[in-house]
Scaffold this active site. Sequence first.
Site, short mmCIF file in Angstrom:
data_model
loop_
_atom_site.label_atom_id
_atom_site.label_comp_id
_atom_site.label_asym_id
_atom_site.label_seq_id
_atom_site.Cartn_x
_atom_site.Cartn_y
_atom_site.Cartn_z
N GLU A 161 -25.39 -6.11 -83.50
CA GLU A 161 -24.63 -6.60 -82.35
C GLU A 161 -24.24 -5.49 -81.38
O GLU A 161 -24.05 -5.73 -80.20
CB GLU A 161 -23.38 -7.35 -82.81
CG GLU A 161 -23.67 -8.71 -83.46
CD GLU A 161 -23.91 -8.61 -84.96
OE1 GLU A 161 -24.06 -7.48 -85.47
OE2 GLU A 161 -23.95 -9.66 -85.63
N PHE A 171 -12.91 -16.93 -94.22
CA PHE A 171 -14.18 -16.21 -94.25
C PHE A 171 -14.63 -15.82 -92.84
O PHE A 171 -14.67 -16.65 -91.94
CB PHE A 171 -15.26 -17.07 -94.93
CG PHE A 171 -16.60 -16.40 -94.97
CD1 PHE A 171 -16.79 -15.22 -95.67
CD2 PHE A 171 -17.68 -16.94 -94.29
CE1 PHE A 171 -18.02 -14.59 -95.70
CE2 PHE A 171 -18.92 -16.32 -94.32
CZ PHE A 171 -19.09 -15.14 -95.01
N GLN A 172 -14.93 -14.56 -92.66
CA GLN A 172 -15.37 -14.00 -91.39
C GLN A 172 -14.38 -14.21 -90.25
O GLN A 172 -14.76 -14.39 -89.10
CB GLN A 172 -16.76 -14.52 -91.02
CG GLN A 172 -17.81 -14.06 -92.04
CD GLN A 172 -19.23 -14.18 -91.56
OE1 GLN A 172 -19.56 -15.09 -90.81
NE2 GLN A 172 -20.09 -13.25 -92.00
N MET A 208 -25.18 19.16 -79.03
CA MET A 208 -23.97 19.39 -78.24
C MET A 208 -22.82 19.86 -79.14
O MET A 208 -22.02 20.71 -78.75
CB MET A 208 -23.59 18.10 -77.49
CG MET A 208 -22.48 18.30 -76.49
SD MET A 208 -22.85 19.60 -75.29
CE MET A 208 -23.57 18.66 -73.95
C1 LIG Z 1 -20.98 7.50 -81.72
C2 LIG Z 1 -20.73 8.95 -81.49
N1 LIG Z 1 -20.40 9.75 -82.52
C3 LIG Z 1 -20.19 11.07 -82.32
C4 LIG Z 1 -20.28 11.61 -81.08
C5 LIG Z 1 -20.03 13.09 -80.86
N2 LIG Z 1 -21.24 13.75 -80.36
C6 LIG Z 1 -21.44 14.03 -79.05
S1 LIG Z 1 -22.92 14.72 -78.74
C7 LIG Z 1 -23.34 14.70 -80.38
C8 LIG Z 1 -24.65 15.22 -80.83
C9 LIG Z 1 -25.79 14.39 -80.39
O1 LIG Z 1 -26.95 14.82 -81.04
P1 LIG Z 1 -28.38 14.43 -80.48
O2 LIG Z 1 -28.44 12.99 -80.22
O3 LIG Z 1 -29.42 15.00 -81.38
O4 LIG Z 1 -28.40 15.14 -79.06
P2 LIG Z 1 -28.50 16.70 -78.69
O5 LIG Z 1 -27.12 17.14 -78.33
O6 LIG Z 1 -29.04 17.43 -79.87
O7 LIG Z 1 -29.41 16.72 -77.52
C10 LIG Z 1 -22.29 14.15 -81.14
C11 LIG Z 1 -22.31 14.04 -82.59
C12 LIG Z 1 -20.59 10.72 -80.02
N3 LIG Z 1 -20.64 11.12 -78.75
N4 LIG Z 1 -20.83 9.41 -80.25
#
Ligand SMILES: Cc1ncc(C[n+]2csc(CCOP(=O)(O)OP(=O)(O)O)c2C)c(N)n1
Lengths: 576, 163
Positions: free
Chosen positions: A49, A111-112, A483
Amino acid sequence: MLSGADILIRSLQEENVDHVFGYPGGAVLHIYDAIFKQNRIQHVLVRHEQAATHMADGYARATGRPGCVLVTSGPGATNAITGIATAYMDSIPMVVISGQVQSHLIGTDSFQETDMVGISRPIVKHSFMIKSAQDIPEAVKKAFYIATSGRPGPVVIDIPKDTTNPTDLVPYEYPDELVMRSYSPAIKGHTGQIKKAVSMMMEAERPMIYTGGGVIQGNSSDDLTKLTQMLGFPITNTLMGLGAYPGTDKQFLGMLGMHGTLEANNAMHHCDLLLAIGARFDDRITNTVSKFCPYAQIIHVDVDPASISKNVVADVPIVGPVDWVLHEMIGLVKDALPERSEKQNSMLAEWWEQIEGWRAQGCLEVVNDSDGEIIKPQQVIQSLYRHTGGEAIVTSDVGQHQMFAALYYPFDKPRKWINSGGLGTMGFGLPSAMGVQIAYPEEQVVCVTGEGSIQMNIQELSTCAQYGLPIKIINLNNRALGMVKQWQDMQYEGRHSHSYMESLPDFTSLVEAYGHVGMKASSVDELDDVMKEALTLKDKLVFVDVMVDPEEHVYPMLIAPNGSLRDMWLKKGVRT
Amino acid sequence: MRRIISVLLENESGALSRVIGLFAQRGYNIETLTVAPTDDETLSRLTLTTLATDEQIEQITKQLNKLIEVVKLVDLTEGEHVERELMLIKLKASGAQRAEVKRTSDIFRGQIVDVSNNTYTIQLTGTTDKLDAFIRAIAESTVLEVVRTGVSGLSRGEKVLTL
Ligand SMILES: Cc1ncc(C[n+]2csc(CCOP(=O)(O)OP(=O)(O)O)c2C)c(N)n1
Ligand SMILES: [Mg+2]
């Protein structure tokens, strides 16, 4: 006489809904039966979803029309929450219909059962709880009106199962008009304030225009472009506002903020007049608020009064729809321009000289000294840009790859760049691209993602197979939550606590298992060929797994805490 | 600064939770809150007091106005206004104390609304300050229970908050 379920579907048809993104379950079975018996609304069956909400969101961002979601009660509803919050943060029009347990069971932990209206309350523009089948048409009409007017946003309609019962028939009539005494979004701006703003523009020595998602949501890109070009002022867009002004035009200084360009951030810092339009001065833009634009008088145009003077006090607040205000401004500027003084013209020329000095530093220049062995992530985006002629609709996930896409793929038109700016939701990229592709089957739709983000909604590859969505997925595979790792490099002495992606799947075989095409590029020599080939497979979903330099950081990057907009890291160890 | 915000709200289920949720979500404080339907039964009137700076109060009123069910609102503290709060207070009162409590209650124009062998229940209306002052004045007695309605108020003069 119709059942509540049929009434709901008829009402959605009245609102010209052509696609509903959803997933069935007990509480919405009557509604699904009503969907089965008609063919005007196409239902898109997702695999989770959350993805349904992002699809509706992508659909809305690309078309400007509200996205529509249908989920069941309990887990269906809670799974939709992340996508609703994502839409809320970026002011995206969306109507989410959630099933609810039967009225007599509400409050009994049945339920749900979850309190969807309660859970979603802080992340919706409004919500409705249906009490009887007769309530449905008015609630739907109001929901779409609220979602799309003023500052748009998601609206939830929670529908207990008994109100959609196929055996309970009630008279149906869709309301022509709505009277809502407690909701009246601004339909025009204050002309006195607009006049004042324009006279300030005529006197400014170092003017700057800064615009956000509001210009795109408000369909005002043409007017913004016109005004900016008449004035000859420099302009920057936020991450949400890219494409509102042509990204390849010379007056455009690039994106601003956290990962903004040197020229955009410096021009913001040094300007003496800031014209802010449909932007909300959030913390990724301002850096330390007390050091934000220290020399500037601020004109702030926004349809939402609560956005004005929330974070940064506006000297000239203008509450009104961006298109209306811009239109007025253009008229006034046209009259005032011939009288702009020589002095002001030469000040403006001097200002541009200063800006060109910053621009000449080439903060986005890509240096690859690896002899072509290693691909820099920026080069992937540049290659994508070349091979799509800058014409693709690009969605992204969240992370370094998102910033590289924003910085290295200039967008000349609005609604071509689709990403989760406010909430920063990993997992947004693929489903939003699907929503876009469904809205525009003929367009080239590309999802720029990372190996971390893509795995948050990778199950939707199955939905893509079902509906034949020929999206191109460009995976900037740096084997890391890049990041996060970048922040750990810069602020935690390189202690990479859980920012590595171990046990990555072999993406090419994974996508092939779903029936799609997988490709891989590991060195600069192959990059262009692979990119070209992927993009020529018009009817196929192609997943391009690009091995990029895991050490790369996104620059420029604002220096926090206590930094201003001119305090930036320009590359590793080099700051302004 | 203490502010009194008076809100006309659609008298619908869920409307109140949105107002309260807004305060919780945005970190605004609520000191007192009172709400009841008005003469027009489609509308509720909600009065709340909050401690806020001028900037905060601007945000609070703007955010409240954004709620779909908020029809209109006014910051009563911006102009002259009348404000009242009602308090019921149950005190231990026996022997010589009884006369003393009654005297203090009279001074504050309180009414004794319930009596038992060892207790008085006193009803008092007035500004928040006055009710506070009463509690200080009977500091000698043992307070058994206090219930206060929270502030409600209206602007003075011709100014009204209606549709
Ligand atoms: C749902 C969610 N969980 C955690 C984060 C924190 N977060 C921001 S960027 C990132 C890393 C993303 O990794 P990737 O998709 O491999 O992208 P990259 O930065 O390596 O290009 C995280 C964990 C987020 N923005 N969204
Ligand atoms: Mg990564």
